[in-house]
Design a protein around this motif. Structure first.
Motif, short mmCIF file in Angstrom:
data_model
loop_
_atom_site.label_atom_id
_atom_site.label_comp_id
_atom_site.label_asym_id
_atom_site.label_seq_id
_atom_site.Cartn_x
_atom_site.Cartn_y
_atom_site.Cartn_z
N UNK A 221 0.77 -1.35 -0.03
CA UNK A 221 -0.16 -0.10 -0.01
C UNK A 221 0.68 1.24 -0.11
N UNK A 222 0.25 2.52 -0.46
CA UNK A 222 0.89 3.80 -0.63
C UNK A 222 1.62 4.27 0.76
N UNK A 223 0.97 3.69 1.86
CA UNK A 223 1.36 4.26 3.23
C UNK A 223 2.66 3.43 3.27
N UNK A 224 2.78 2.24 3.10
CA UNK A 224 4.02 1.28 3.42
C UNK A 224 5.07 1.89 2.50
N UNK A 225 4.93 2.12 1.17
CA UNK A 225 6.04 2.54 0.55
C UNK A 225 6.36 3.90 0.81
N UNK A 226 5.38 4.85 1.29
CA UNK A 226 6.18 6.23 1.73
C UNK A 226 6.77 6.05 2.93
N UNK A 227 6.44 5.08 4.08
CA UNK A 227 7.25 4.90 5.15
C UNK A 227 8.53 4.47 4.68
N UNK A 228 8.79 3.20 3.74
CA UNK A 228 9.85 2.94 3.50
C UNK A 228 10.75 4.16 3.05
N UNK A 229 10.56 4.90 2.00
CA UNK A 229 10.98 6.04 1.40
C UNK A 229 11.66 7.07 2.74
N UNK A 230 10.72 7.19 3.63
CA UNK A 230 10.94 8.23 4.72
C UNK A 230 11.85 7.65 5.52
N UNK A 231 12.28 6.38 5.61
CA UNK A 231 13.51 5.83 6.15
C UNK A 231 14.96 5.89 5.67
N UNK A 232 14.78 6.29 4.22
CA UNK A 232 15.83 6.25 3.27
C UNK A 232 17.20 7.16 3.63
N UNK A 233 18.21 6.65 3.40
CA UNK A 233 19.23 7.59 3.29
C UNK A 233 19.37 8.68 2.35
N UNK A 234 18.76 8.43 1.35
CA UNK A 234 18.75 9.48 0.13
C UNK A 234 17.84 10.50 0.67
N UNK A 235 18.26 11.86 0.68
CA UNK A 235 17.53 13.03 0.79
C UNK A 235 16.23 13.25 0.13
N UNK A 236 16.19 12.95 -1.26
CA UNK A 236 15.14 13.18 -2.06
C UNK A 236 14.12 12.12 -1.55
N UNK A 237 14.55 10.72 -1.76
CA UNK A 237 13.60 9.74 -1.21
C UNK A 237 12.84 9.97 0.21
#
Length: 259
Positions: A221-237
């Motif tokens: 789901x979109x919420x899970x995808x967003x949470x994964x990106x929010x934990x990324x080391x990449x500032x844009x992600x």
């Protein structure tokens, strides 16, 4: 220490049956900054024993160097964010439920009282807090993979973050890194089938290993995808993930008020 090609000289004893073989050296090739166990422990504010446990669990990326280990600095930064303040993290089931609920999906694994309580929690969080509170939903492990096996990996996981066509949802550039969720009891088989290698660069596959992965076969789901990106080391992600999470929270609040 910043290492391009780092060569460690040591004597290591291997036992094969009744014979012993000495390996005089090992070469670690990486352009990433590596930390000793003590340095990682100081940055995380934990014991060196805890650092070893995090490495064993795949939560810190490390390289073996004789009787010692070297840990990548970016994985230490990632873990430091995961340990951030902001309340007791949710259980895996509750974490998935929060992100599914924000995505407008049912959460049948929660009882009626748990769903009511979770709705109350979601009224009081922002994107940063939610990222911390849901961080225990899965353990992320990174692997190298041959190009020819990437399609096989995609078939075995539930894609997440900005993998493939998901990148457009977050206005991010498509990369060749495959990321997604897999049940813990299916991990070993996937590693064997796809010949995944941990501790080898470049990283081509990121697997979020979950003990209690909600049923489903499509992308997460979109919420899970967003949470994964929010934990990324990449500032844009990270920015894209936090912005999407906040939008989902705001939309959820509006729906609650309308009801």
């Amino acid at each position: 220490m910043n290492l391009g090609s780092f060569r460690i000289l040591y004597t290591e004893l291997f036992h094969f049956g009744n014979s012993s073989v000495y390996n005089e050296s090992v070469t670690i090739r990486t352009n990433r900054t590596l930390l000793t166990r003590r340095e990682a422990a100081l940055r995380l504010g934990v014991s060196e024993r805890r650092v070893s446990a995090l490495c064993a669990a795949g939560q810190l990326e490390s390289f073996s160097a004789g009787n010692s280990i070297l840990i990548t600095e970016d994985s230490v930064h990632h873990q430091a964010r995961r340990q951030g303040a902001g309340g007791r993290p949710y259980s895996p089931g509750m974490a998935f439920a929060a992100l599914y609920m924000l995505s407008g999906l049912d959460v049948p694994w929660l009882g009626r009282q748990q769903r009511y309580r979770l709705r109350g929690y979601l009224r009081r969080v922002d994107a940063e807090n939610l990222t911390r509170l849901t961080r225990r939903r899965a353990t992320m492990v990174e692997y190298w993979c041959r190009d020819s096996n990437l399609a096989k990996v995609k078939a075995l996981i539930r894609p997440s973050a900005a993998t493939g066509i998901l990148a457009g949802m977050f206005q991010l550039t498509v990369t060749d890194v495959v990321e997604g969720y897999i049940a813990a009891d299916a991990l070993d088989d996937a590693v064997r089938q796809c010949r995944l290698q941990q501790g080898t660069t470049p990283v081509r596959v990121r697997l979020h290993v979950a003990d209690s992965l909600p049923a489903g076969e499509r992308t997460m789901p979109l919420g899970v995808c967003a949470a994964d990106l929010a934990e990324s080391n990449d500032p844009r992600e990270r920015r894209a993930g936090l912005e999407t999470l906040q939008q989902l929270i705001d939309d959820h609040h509006r729906k609650e008020h309308q009801e």
